[in-house]
Design a protein around this motif. Structure first.
Motif, PDB file in Angstrom:
ATOM      1  N   VAL A  18       0.377  15.623  -6.209  1.00 18.45           N
ATOM      2  CA  VAL A  18      -0.672  14.614  -6.094  1.00 18.45           C
ATOM      3  C   VAL A  18      -0.383  13.742  -4.875  1.00 18.45           C
ATOM      4  CG1 VAL A  18      -1.828  12.702  -7.253  1.00 18.45           C
ATOM      5  CG2 VAL A  18      -0.938  14.620  -8.605  1.00 18.45           C
ATOM      6  N   ASP A  19      -1.339  13.692  -3.949  1.00 13.17           N
ATOM      7  CA  ASP A  19      -1.212  12.851  -2.764  1.00 13.17           C
ATOM      8  C   ASP A  19      -1.588  11.418  -3.106  1.00 13.17           C
ATOM      9  OD1 ASP A  19      -0.531  15.076  -1.293  1.00 13.17           O
ATOM     10  OD2 ASP A  19      -2.499  15.305  -0.355  1.00 13.17           O
ATOM     11  N   HIS A  20      -0.839  10.463  -2.549  1.00 11.48           N
ATOM     12  CA  HIS A  20      -1.132   9.045  -2.743  1.00 11.48           C
ATOM     13  C   HIS A  20      -1.358   8.405  -1.392  1.00 11.48           C
ATOM     14  CE1 HIS A  20       0.504  10.083  -6.635  1.00 11.48           C
ATOM     15  NE2 HIS A  20      -0.089   8.990  -7.080  1.00 11.48           N
ATOM     16  N   ARG A  21      -2.454   7.680  -1.278  1.00 13.72           N
ATOM     17  CA  ARG A  21      -2.842   7.042  -0.029  1.00 13.72           C
ATOM     18  C   ARG A  21      -2.753   5.530  -0.166  1.00 13.72           C
ATOM     19  NH1 ARG A  21      -4.774  10.708   3.413  1.00 13.72           N
ATOM     20  NH2 ARG A  21      -5.325  12.737   2.561  1.00 13.72           N
ATOM     21  N   SER A  22      -2.534   4.879   0.953  1.00 14.04           N
ATOM     22  CA  SER A  22      -2.431   3.426   0.976  1.00 14.04           C
ATOM     23  C   SER A  22      -3.809   2.801   0.760  1.00 14.04           C
ATOM     24  CB  SER A  22      -1.873   2.960   2.320  1.00 14.04           C
ATOM     25  OG  SER A  22      -1.869   1.558   2.385  1.00 14.04           O
ATOM     26  N   VAL A  23      -3.846   1.720  -0.016  1.00 13.68           N
ATOM     27  CA  VAL A  23      -5.092   0.985  -0.215  1.00 13.68           C
ATOM     28  C   VAL A  23      -5.136  -0.250   0.688  1.00 13.68           C
ATOM     29  CG1 VAL A  23      -5.453   1.789  -2.568  1.00 13.68           C
ATOM     30  CG2 VAL A  23      -4.168  -0.317  -2.172  1.00 13.68           C
ATOM     31  N   LEU A  24      -4.049  -0.510   1.423  1.00 14.33           N
ATOM     32  CA  LEU A  24      -3.958  -1.658   2.326  1.00 14.33           C
ATOM     33  C   LEU A  24      -3.376  -1.234   3.666  1.00 14.33           C
ATOM     34  CD1 LEU A  24      -2.342  -4.287  -0.072  1.00 14.33           C
ATOM     35  CD2 LEU A  24      -4.728  -4.184   0.623  1.00 14.33           C
ATOM     36  N   SER A  25      -3.599  -2.076   4.668  1.00 13.82           N
ATOM     37  CA  SER A  25      -2.964  -1.897   5.972  1.00 13.82           C
ATOM     38  C   SER A  25      -1.848  -2.918   6.111  1.00 13.82           C
ATOM     39  CB  SER A  25      -3.990  -2.104   7.089  1.00 13.82           C
ATOM     40  OG  SER A  25      -5.025  -1.163   6.996  1.00 13.82           O
TER      41      SER A  25
ATOM     42  N   GLY B 139       1.843 -12.398   1.940  1.00 15.03           N
ATOM     43  CA  GLY B 139       3.124 -11.973   1.400  1.00 15.03           C
ATOM     44  C   GLY B 139       3.145 -10.490   1.090  1.00 15.03           C
ATOM     45  N   PRO B 140       4.234 -10.030   0.455  1.00 17.29           N
ATOM     46  CA  PRO B 140       4.346  -8.599   0.128  1.00 17.29           C
ATOM     47  C   PRO B 140       3.367  -8.210  -0.983  1.00 17.29           C
ATOM     48  CG  PRO B 140       6.364  -9.788  -0.467  1.00 17.29           C
ATOM     49  CD  PRO B 140       5.427 -10.776   0.115  1.00 17.29           C
ATOM     50  N   ILE B 141       2.683  -7.078  -0.772  1.00 15.61           N
ATOM     51  CA  ILE B 141       1.695  -6.595  -1.749  1.00 15.61           C
ATOM     52  C   ILE B 141       1.839  -5.078  -1.868  1.00 15.61           C
ATOM     53  CG2 ILE B 141      -0.766  -6.355  -2.261  1.00 15.61           C
ATOM     54  CD1 ILE B 141      -1.271  -8.915  -0.789  1.00 15.61           C
ATOM     55  N   PRO B 142       1.761  -4.535  -3.108  1.00 21.35           N
ATOM     56  CA  PRO B 142       1.785  -3.077  -3.264  1.00 21.35           C
ATOM     57  C   PRO B 142       0.601  -2.426  -2.539  1.00 21.35           C
ATOM     58  CG  PRO B 142       2.145  -4.164  -5.374  1.00 21.35           C
ATOM     59  CD  PRO B 142       1.730  -5.222  -4.397  1.00 21.35           C
ATOM     60  N   ALA B 143       0.891  -1.431  -1.729  1.00 25.63           N
ATOM     61  CA  ALA B 143      -0.154  -0.713  -0.996  1.00 25.63           C
ATOM     62  C   ALA B 143      -0.472   0.622  -1.649  1.00 25.63           C
ATOM     63  CB  ALA B 143       0.266  -0.496   0.445  1.00 25.63           C
ATOM     64  N   ALA B 144       0.420   1.109  -2.509  1.00 31.14           N
ATOM     65  CA  ALA B 144       0.178   2.370  -3.213  1.00 31.14           C
ATOM     66  C   ALA B 144       0.927   2.347  -4.538  1.00 31.14           C
ATOM     67  CB  ALA B 144       0.631   3.557  -2.372  1.00 31.14           C
ATOM     68  N   ARG B 145       0.245   2.792  -5.581  1.00 31.75           N
ATOM     69  CA  ARG B 145       0.840   2.922  -6.915  1.00 31.75           C
ATOM     70  C   ARG B 145       0.646   4.354  -7.397  1.00 31.75           C
ATOM     71  NH1 ARG B 145       1.927  -1.892  -9.766  1.00 31.75           N
ATOM     72  NH2 ARG B 145       1.126  -3.756  -8.751  1.00 31.75           N
ATOM     73  N   ALA B 146       1.541   4.810  -8.235  1.00 30.56           N
ATOM     74  CA  ALA B 146       1.440   6.162  -8.789  1.00 30.56           C
ATOM     75  C   ALA B 146       0.219   6.254  -9.703  1.00 30.56           C
ATOM     76  CB  ALA B 146       2.700   6.514  -9.559  1.00 30.56           C
ATOM     77  N   THR B 147      -0.518   7.334  -9.555  1.00 30.70           N
ATOM     78  CA  THR B 147      -1.671   7.574 -10.417  1.00 30.70           C
ATOM     79  C   THR B 147      -1.363   8.581 -11.519  1.00 30.70           C
ATOM     80  OG1 THR B 147      -2.493   9.286  -8.928  1.00 30.70           O
ATOM     81  CG2 THR B 147      -3.316   7.040  -8.579  1.00 30.70           C
TER      82      THR B 147
ATOM     83  N   GLY C  46      -5.875   4.134   3.639  1.00 28.68           N
ATOM     84  CA  GLY C  46      -6.244   5.544   3.602  1.00 28.68           C
ATOM     85  C   GLY C  46      -5.174   6.492   4.113  1.00 28.68           C
ATOM     86  N   ASP C  47      -4.105   5.958   4.719  1.00 27.68           N
ATOM     87  CA  ASP C  47      -3.023   6.824   5.191  1.00 27.68           C
ATOM     88  C   ASP C  47      -2.305   7.471   4.009  1.00 27.68           C
ATOM     89  OD1 ASP C  47      -3.553   6.138   7.807  1.00 27.68           O
ATOM     90  OD2 ASP C  47      -1.744   4.922   8.082  1.00 27.68           O
ATOM     91  N   LEU C  48      -1.962   8.750   4.157  1.00 31.11           N
ATOM     92  CA  LEU C  48      -1.168   9.457   3.153  1.00 31.11           C
ATOM     93  C   LEU C  48       0.259   8.939   3.232  1.00 31.11           C
ATOM     94  CD1 LEU C  48      -0.966  11.709   1.039  1.00 31.11           C
ATOM     95  CD2 LEU C  48      -0.579  13.298   2.909  1.00 31.11           C
ATOM     96  N   VAL C  49       0.799   8.437   2.100  1.00 26.73           N
ATOM     97  CA  VAL C  49       2.116   7.813   2.130  1.00 26.73           C
ATOM     98  C   VAL C  49       3.145   8.504   1.239  1.00 26.73           C
ATOM     99  CG1 VAL C  49       1.330   5.542   2.900  1.00 26.73           C
ATOM    100  CG2 VAL C  49       1.362   6.047   0.456  1.00 26.73           C
ATOM    101  N   VAL C  50       2.728   9.053   0.094  1.00 26.51           N
ATOM    102  CA  VAL C  50       3.673   9.647  -0.855  1.00 26.51           C
ATOM    103  C   VAL C  50       3.010  10.846  -1.544  1.00 26.51           C
ATOM    104  CG1 VAL C  50       4.995   9.251  -2.980  1.00 26.51           C
ATOM    105  CG2 VAL C  50       4.810   7.429  -1.293  1.00 26.51           C
TER     106      VAL C  50
END
Length: 102
Positions: free
Chosen positions: A30-37, A64-72, A91-95
């Motif tokens: 499963v590809d995970h993409r960033s929801v933030l820049s 401040g620090p914010i989660p950009a990707a969480r496991a689905t 939208g970048d593929l991160v994990v």
């Protein structure tokens, strides 16, 4: 000339095996993409076991620090495509996660 029952059975068996193999292979990663820049502050380690909702990537923002990707999905982290210090965009593929068998 009509095909024999044996050849029809053989073709059917090959199709069933092929479809079964395709279904088992599909959806395992499963590809995970960033929801933030932003600038990547931290990432999950490859090989880590994660559950749905686990934070995978944290970025620094003006607030401040914010989660950009969480496991689905539950599973094991197979590949981390960013590192701390990288700049990522929404939208970048991160994990990539190998989904747990249910």
């Amino acid at each position: 000339m009509l095909p024999s029952k044996r050849s029809i059975l053989l073709v059917t068996l090959i199709l069933v095996i092929s479809v079964t193999a395709w279904v088992m292979a599909a959806g395992q990663t499963v590809d995970h993409r960033s929801v933030l820049s932003g600038h990547v502050l931290s990432v999950v380690n490859p090989g880590a076991t994660v559950q749905e909702g686990t934070v995978l990537v944290v970025v620094g923002t003006l607030t401040g620090p914010i989660p950009a990707a969480r496991a689905t999905t539950d599973g094991v982290v197979k590949e981390v495509l960013v590192k701390p210090g990288d700049i990522i965009r929404q939208g970048d593929l991160v994990v990539r996660i190998e989904a747990a068998q249910k």
